[in-house]
Design a protein around this motif. Structure first.
Motif, PDB file in Angstrom:
ATOM      1  N   ALA A  64       5.242  27.734  -9.821  1.00 58.15           N
ATOM      2  CA  ALA A  64       3.958  28.323  -9.411  1.00 58.15           C
ATOM      3  C   ALA A  64       3.907  28.643  -7.929  1.00 58.15           C
ATOM      4  O   ALA A  64       2.989  29.332  -7.476  1.00 58.15           O
ATOM      5  CB  ALA A  64       2.810  27.387  -9.786  1.00 58.15           C
ATOM      6  N   THR A  75       0.252  36.381  -9.570  1.00 58.23           N
ATOM      7  CA  THR A  75      -0.411  35.892 -10.776  1.00 58.23           C
ATOM      8  C   THR A  75       0.333  36.379 -12.017  1.00 58.23           C
ATOM      9  O   THR A  75       0.537  35.618 -12.967  1.00 58.23           O
ATOM     10  CB  THR A  75      -1.884  36.348 -10.807  1.00 58.23           C
ATOM     11  OG1 THR A  75      -2.550  35.777  -9.671  1.00 58.23           O
ATOM     12  CG2 THR A  75      -2.590  35.907 -12.070  1.00 58.23           C
ATOM     13  N   ARG A  78       3.519  34.446 -12.499  1.00 59.51           N
ATOM     14  CA  ARG A  78       3.276  33.090 -12.996  1.00 59.51           C
ATOM     15  C   ARG A  78       2.929  33.076 -14.484  1.00 59.51           C
ATOM     16  O   ARG A  78       2.968  32.029 -15.129  1.00 59.51           O
ATOM     17  CB  ARG A  78       2.138  32.439 -12.218  1.00 59.51           C
ATOM     18  CG  ARG A  78       2.495  32.132 -10.779  1.00 59.51           C
ATOM     19  CD  ARG A  78       1.339  31.466 -10.018  1.00 59.51           C
ATOM     20  NE  ARG A  78       1.634  31.411  -8.617  1.00 59.51           N
ATOM     21  CZ  ARG A  78       1.008  32.132  -7.676  1.00 59.51           C
ATOM     22  NH1 ARG A  78       0.003  32.933  -8.004  1.00 59.51           N
ATOM     23  NH2 ARG A  78       1.372  32.029  -6.420  1.00 59.51           N
ATOM     24  N   SER A  79       2.606  34.235 -15.055  1.00 57.47           N
ATOM     25  CA  SER A  79       2.163  34.338 -16.443  1.00 57.47           C
ATOM     26  C   SER A  79       3.324  34.201 -17.424  1.00 57.47           C
ATOM     27  O   SER A  79       4.496  34.139 -17.038  1.00 57.47           O
ATOM     28  CB  SER A  79       1.462  35.689 -16.667  1.00 57.47           C
ATOM     29  OG  SER A  79       2.432  36.727 -16.789  1.00 57.47           O
ATOM     30  N   ASP A  84       5.978  31.790 -16.697  1.00 56.56           N
ATOM     31  CA  ASP A  84       5.185  30.957 -17.607  1.00 56.56           C
ATOM     32  C   ASP A  84       5.042  29.540 -17.046  1.00 56.56           C
ATOM     33  O   ASP A  84       5.471  28.551 -17.646  1.00 56.56           O
ATOM     34  CB  ASP A  84       5.820  30.924 -18.992  1.00 56.56           C
ATOM     35  CG  ASP A  84       4.864  30.398 -20.054  1.00 56.56           C
ATOM     36  OD1 ASP A  84       3.690  30.098 -19.729  1.00 56.56           O
ATOM     37  OD2 ASP A  84       5.296  30.280 -21.216  1.00 56.56           O
ATOM     38  N   VAL A  85       4.418  29.455 -15.874  1.00 57.17           N
ATOM     39  CA  VAL A  85       4.357  28.187 -15.140  1.00 57.17           C
ATOM     40  C   VAL A  85       3.548  27.104 -15.866  1.00 57.17           C
ATOM     41  O   VAL A  85       3.763  25.917 -15.609  1.00 57.17           O
ATOM     42  CB  VAL A  85       3.823  28.382 -13.699  1.00 57.17           C
ATOM     43  CG1 VAL A  85       4.721  29.350 -12.937  1.00 57.17           C
ATOM     44  CG2 VAL A  85       2.380  28.848 -13.686  1.00 57.17           C
ATOM     45  N   GLU A  86       2.666  27.502 -16.780  1.00 60.00           N
ATOM     46  CA  GLU A  86       1.920  26.491 -17.541  1.00 60.00           C
ATOM     47  C   GLU A  86       2.857  25.727 -18.474  1.00 60.00           C
ATOM     48  O   GLU A  86       2.771  24.513 -18.588  1.00 60.00           O
ATOM     49  CB  GLU A  86       0.794  27.148 -18.357  1.00 60.00           C
ATOM     50  CG  GLU A  86      -0.311  27.736 -17.508  1.00 60.00           C
ATOM     51  CD  GLU A  86      -1.076  26.675 -16.731  1.00 60.00           C
ATOM     52  OE1 GLU A  86      -1.342  25.577 -17.276  1.00 60.00           O
ATOM     53  OE2 GLU A  86      -1.412  26.939 -15.568  1.00 60.00           O
ATOM     54  N   GLN A  87       3.764  26.421 -19.125  1.00 57.61           N
ATOM     55  CA  GLN A  87       4.718  25.799 -20.052  1.00 57.61           C
ATOM     56  C   GLN A  87       5.977  25.292 -19.361  1.00 57.61           C
ATOM     57  O   GLN A  87       6.612  24.355 -19.830  1.00 57.61           O
ATOM     58  CB  GLN A  87       5.119  26.809 -21.138  1.00 57.61           C
ATOM     59  CG  GLN A  87       3.990  27.228 -22.037  1.00 57.61           C
ATOM     60  CD  GLN A  87       3.431  26.050 -22.827  1.00 57.61           C
ATOM     61  OE1 GLN A  87       4.177  25.248 -23.384  1.00 57.61           O
ATOM     62  NE2 GLN A  87       2.108  25.923 -22.845  1.00 57.61           N
ATOM     63  N   HIS A  88       6.355  25.944 -18.258  1.00 62.56           N
ATOM     64  CA  HIS A  88       7.610  25.629 -17.574  1.00 62.56           C
ATOM     65  C   HIS A  88       7.355  25.521 -16.067  1.00 62.56           C
ATOM     66  O   HIS A  88       7.679  26.432 -15.311  1.00 62.56           O
ATOM     67  CB  HIS A  88       8.657  26.704 -17.867  1.00 62.56           C
ATOM     68  CG  HIS A  88       8.798  27.003 -19.324  1.00 62.56           C
ATOM     69  ND1 HIS A  88       9.395  26.125 -20.202  1.00 62.56           N
ATOM     70  CD2 HIS A  88       8.374  28.059 -20.061  1.00 62.56           C
ATOM     71  CE1 HIS A  88       9.347  26.641 -21.416  1.00 62.56           C
ATOM     72  NE2 HIS A  88       8.740  27.807 -21.359  1.00 62.56           N
ATOM     73  N   PRO A  89       6.767  24.409 -15.627  1.00 59.75           N
ATOM     74  CA  PRO A  89       6.352  24.290 -14.225  1.00 59.75           C
ATOM     75  C   PRO A  89       7.501  24.170 -13.224  1.00 59.75           C
ATOM     76  O   PRO A  89       7.297  24.389 -12.040  1.00 59.75           O
ATOM     77  CB  PRO A  89       5.488  23.034 -14.211  1.00 59.75           C
ATOM     78  CG  PRO A  89       5.920  22.244 -15.405  1.00 59.75           C
ATOM     79  CD  PRO A  89       6.374  23.248 -16.424  1.00 59.75           C
TER      80      PRO A  89
END
Length: 189
Positions: A64, A75, A78-79, A84-89
């Motif tokens: 992120a 943004t 990061r999606s 895909d920072v929510e699933q793969h930080p």
């Protein structure tokens, strides 16, 4: 200061993120480049005492922290279309081997985990030298680069323009400028 052909002393080294950079360059519209960087990362280097080819590197980048200087683009990066920072930080690198490519040049073989995919990657590494720092420590400097293909990491998003040109190139040049501090702890500042 020791030159790049005399290797740093063996033992643990800690990457200093304040004096290092992790950058990437992608083609845009087939005619220019977009430059970005990651602002949060860290890692360690272990220089093997008897056989330098058995040295190890581990690094972690906070996905992120991508910064291209444009919040809307960042943004999108990061999606789920890209990092895909929510699933793969985290983006991680673990070395699997080291091979000398010249007096001050090396290839660091390793595994890069990004966007939920792990792939072998080779870093072209230049060792720049070792010297004292103002805080009483010893630092070593390295420069490394590699080229990644987005589709190897399941990042297939693209937009094709009217002229048939992809908006975003499929390759990514990664450039690392690393300062490492001898030992396991970093000095303040």
């Amino acid at each position: 200061r020791q030159g790049g052909t005399e290797l740093p002393p063996p033992g643990p080294w800690t990457i200093d993120p304040v004096h290092s950079s992790v950058a990437a360059v992608a083609q845009h519209l087939g005619i220019s480049s977009v430059h970005g960087r990651f602002t949060e990362f860290g890692g360690s280097i272990e220089i093997a005492p008897d056989d330098v080819t058995k040295s190890r590197v581990e690094a972690v980048i906070r996905a992120a922290s991508v910064d291209t200087g444009n919040e809307m683009r960042d943004t999108h990066l990061r999606s789920a279309d890209f990092l895909d920072v929510e699933q793969h930080p985290e983006i991680t690198f673990r070395s699997t081997g080291l091979a000398q490519a010249g007096p001050d040049r090396w290839t660091v073989h390793g595994e890069l985990a990004m966007h939920g995919v792990v792939r072998p990657v080779g870093l072209d590494l230049a060792y720049l030298g070792t010297g004292a720092d103002p805080w009483g420590g010893t630092r070593a400097a390295f420069r490394a680069s590699t080229e990644l293909h987005r589709e190897d990491f399941a990042m297939n998003y693209n937009q094709v323009l009217q002229a048939g040109i992809a908006a975003i190139g499929t390759t990514l040049k990664v450039e690392l400028d690393i300062q490492a501090v001898q030992g396991a702890a970093l000095p303040a500042a």
